[in-house]
Design an enzyme around this catalytic site. Structure first.
Site, PDB file in Angstrom:
ATOM      1  N   ASP A 282      41.625  29.886  27.912  1.00 56.08           N
ATOM      2  CA  ASP A 282      41.882  30.697  29.389  1.00 56.08           C
ATOM      3  C   ASP A 282      41.668  32.078  28.875  1.00 56.08           C
ATOM      4  O   ASP A 282      42.358  32.880  28.030  1.00 56.08           O
ATOM      5  CB  ASP A 282      43.420  30.751  29.790  1.00 56.08           C
ATOM      6  CG  ASP A 282      43.284  31.263  31.052  1.00 56.08           C
ATOM      7  OD1 ASP A 282      43.078  30.476  32.367  1.00 56.08           O
ATOM      8  OD2 ASP A 282      43.618  32.568  31.157  1.00 56.08           O
TER       9      ASP A 282
ATOM     10  N   GLU B 240      38.237  30.466  34.994  1.00 52.57           N
ATOM     11  CA  GLU B 240      38.119  31.071  33.504  1.00 52.57           C
ATOM     12  C   GLU B 240      38.735  30.327  32.568  1.00 52.57           C
ATOM     13  O   GLU B 240      38.955  30.683  31.443  1.00 52.57           O
ATOM     14  CB  GLU B 240      38.876  32.678  33.509  1.00 52.57           C
ATOM     15  CG  GLU B 240      40.215  32.566  33.636  1.00 52.57           C
ATOM     16  CD  GLU B 240      40.752  32.357  35.044  1.00 52.57           C
ATOM     17  OE1 GLU B 240      42.132  32.779  35.235  1.00 52.57           O
ATOM     18  OE2 GLU B 240      40.105  32.303  36.097  1.00 52.57           O
TER      19      GLU B 240
END
Length: 561
Positions: A421, A464
């Protein structure tokens, strides 16, 4: 997607089949003294020869020709006489007192030594000069004249057998191409393949009514005494199939859309003509056949000229139309159409031309199948690929994870998983804009892809978040590789040329455990480990078994911080 057939399963089936054959052979060959030395099939029969005497009523209205004996009379050696290219009615062959009759569309009425024609083998006394008498019904098309072959039994019967081989081979090829197209339809679900199946079957039936194989070895089409009507009707249907194949599978209508309406009606016109044949009087069948032949020829020539123009416009698919139509046109050229070899082997040449046409159409169908597969592969690729980064998307990634999980279970190899992430990605979007955010996602995807064996092992899960699959990698080495990826991501910020851009990532890692029953368990542990890495200060790799406490804030809030 479940694979119903794999090479491994194919090998297993093959080995099982070979084992079954070996066991069956061993059981059959038990080495006992009672094993038979030969195999006897069939039984004795009281039936006479299939040749039969001539029916005077059937010979009413036939035309008879006489072939005189050679100079000095017959030599006393066996003589074989065979008649080909008689398409309807009784055929009579006789020499002296020996006279037989037969029908081309009923093999039971013919001498079994002759398969493609009606024949007779006789030994005339030496010195006699009785002529050979042959009779048949006048042909519907005057130029389709019968062929009579006389000579020694061996060469005459060999030619007869050769004709039969050519005729049956053409039918077998048409049937094989129809079956192949049917299998193509099952695989592609494209109606063009069904149209090709119909085309093959129509041409097969047309050939069978033209060459007499509709009655071999016994009549399997209800032709009966209406051979000419069947031939004219199926000629119309065959020309419909011919025209459909030429314009639909060669691409010329796609390049010349204005022709589509006329092409459709040309096919419908031939079909309607074939359906009307039973209503025509017998005397009109010859004219109907002549009109069908020349209408098909004109349309074929017109389509060939259009194909030439299409090639000049850059459409290479039109080459298939020219290749398929050229033999059809050549057979109609007057010097060729009246040549001895064309007259003598007209049926065989027509069948070879029809077979060539079907082969060319099968080639175009194969190209279409390849195009369909390429299109479906491209659509599948689009459905499974993230449009921004070019990585597999969440759906494809989860399917890949399931496959890796099953393979690791089967082979007892390790499987590790990394959940990545990007830290503070929302702040990057808010500060530098979404364009920079997209560039960051692409850069991170490339940084991750350089650290795995296959690009498909990196998946964009959404936003993301990325998933890194590490099949065959144990926990320690997985952590080292993911940490190297984390450093590579941090170094990527300098290459983007964005002032004050800081780029880090939090990564959770887990490895397959003995009690894992589903791949989702790994995904859940890697996700939890990633949130522990965020709570511990971000920009780090944390394993699922590392000490740490989950934050009380919700994951979405943490991801946005």
């Amino acid at each position: 997607m479940i694979r119903l057939w794999t090479p491994r399963r194919a090998w297993r089936c093959l080995l099982a089949g070979l084992l079954l054959v070996a066991v069956s052979a061993a059981a059959a060959d038990d080495g006992s003294a009672q094993a038979p030395r030969f195999l006897l099939g069939g039984a004795a029969t009281h039936d006479g020869t299939p040749m039969r005497a001539c029916d005077p009523e059937a010979l009413a209205g036939v035309q008879t020709v006489e072939i005189p004996a050679p100079a000095g009379g017959w030599p006393g050696a066996p003589q074989a006489i065979s008649v080909f290219n008689v398409f309807a009615g009784e055929v009579m062959v006789g020499l002296g007192d020996r006279v037989v009759c037969g029908r081309m569309h009923d093999a039971r009425t013919r001498d079994s030594r002759f398969r493609a024609g009606v024949g007779l083998v006789v030994v005339p006394p030496a010195g006699t000069d009785d002529p050979v008498r042959v009779a048949w019904r006048a042909p519907v098309q005057p130029q389709w004249i019968p062929t009579i072959r006389i000579g020694g039994p061996s060469p005459v019967q060999q030619e007869d057998t050769l004709r039969l081989v050519v005729r049956t081979a053409c039918l077998a090829i048409a049937l094989a191409l129809a079956f192949s197209a049917l299998m193509g339809y099952i695989g592609a679900r494209d109606r063009t393949f069904l149209a090709h199946v119909a085309m093959c079957l129509v041409l097969l039936l047309w050939q069978a009514t033209l060459n007499g194989l509709s009655g071999y070895p016994v009549p399997w089409l209800p032709v009966g005494d209406h051979e000419t009507r069947w031939q004219v009707a199926f000629t119309a249907f065959a020309f419909a199939a011919l025209q459909y194949g030429l314009w639909s599978q060669s691409g010329v209508v796609g390049l010349w859309p204005a022709l589509r309406h006329g092409a459709h009606w040309s096919v419908r016109g031939f079909v309607i003509a074939g359906l009307l044949v039973p209503l025509l009087p017998y005397a009109a069948l010859g004219a109907a056949w002549w009109i069908l032949d020349h209408a098909s020829l004109l349309l074929t020539v017109a389509l060939t000229l259009i194909a030439v123009l299409s090639i000049r416009r850059g459409d290479r698919r039109a080459f298939a139309l020219i290749a398929a139509a050229a033999p059809v046109i050549i057979l109609f050229i007057p010097p060729i159409a009246t040549s001895r070899i064309v007259v003598e082997y007209r049926v065989e040449l027509i069948q070879l031309v029809a077979t060539w046409f079907l082969i060319v159409m099968a080639y175009t169908l194969t190209n279409r199948y390849g195009q369909l597969r390429a299109q479906r592969d491209a659509m599948r690729q689009l459905a499974d690929t993230d449009s921004l980064t070019g990585l597999p998307n969440r759906r494809a990634g989860l399917a890949q994870l399931d496959r890796c999980f099953a393979e690791a279970r089967r082979t007892a190899m390790p499987l590790s998983l990394g959940f990545v992430d990007i830290d503070l990605f929302k702040r990057i979007n808010d500060t530098h804009g979404h364009d920079v955010g997209d560039r960051v996602l692409v850069a991170v995807a490339e940084a991750l892809a350089t650290g795995v064996r296959r690009r498909d092992d990196v998946v964009r899960m959404g936003g993301e978040e990325f998933l890194v699959l590490l099949p065959g990698v144990d926990a320690q080495h997985a952590r080292e590789r993911l940490d190297a990826m984390r450093h590579r991501i941090a170094e990527t910020a300098a290459t983007l040329g964005v002032p004050e851009l800081q780029l880090t990532a939090s990564i959770g890692v887990t490895t397959l455990q003995a009690d894992d029953e589903q791949a989702v368990a790994l995904l859940r542990r890697a996700d939890d480990a990633m949130y522990r890495a965020k709570h511990a200060g971000r920009n780090r790799v944390m394993a699922d078994r590392d000490p740490g406490v989950m934050p009380h804030a919700c994951p979405d809030t943490l991801s946005a911080d």
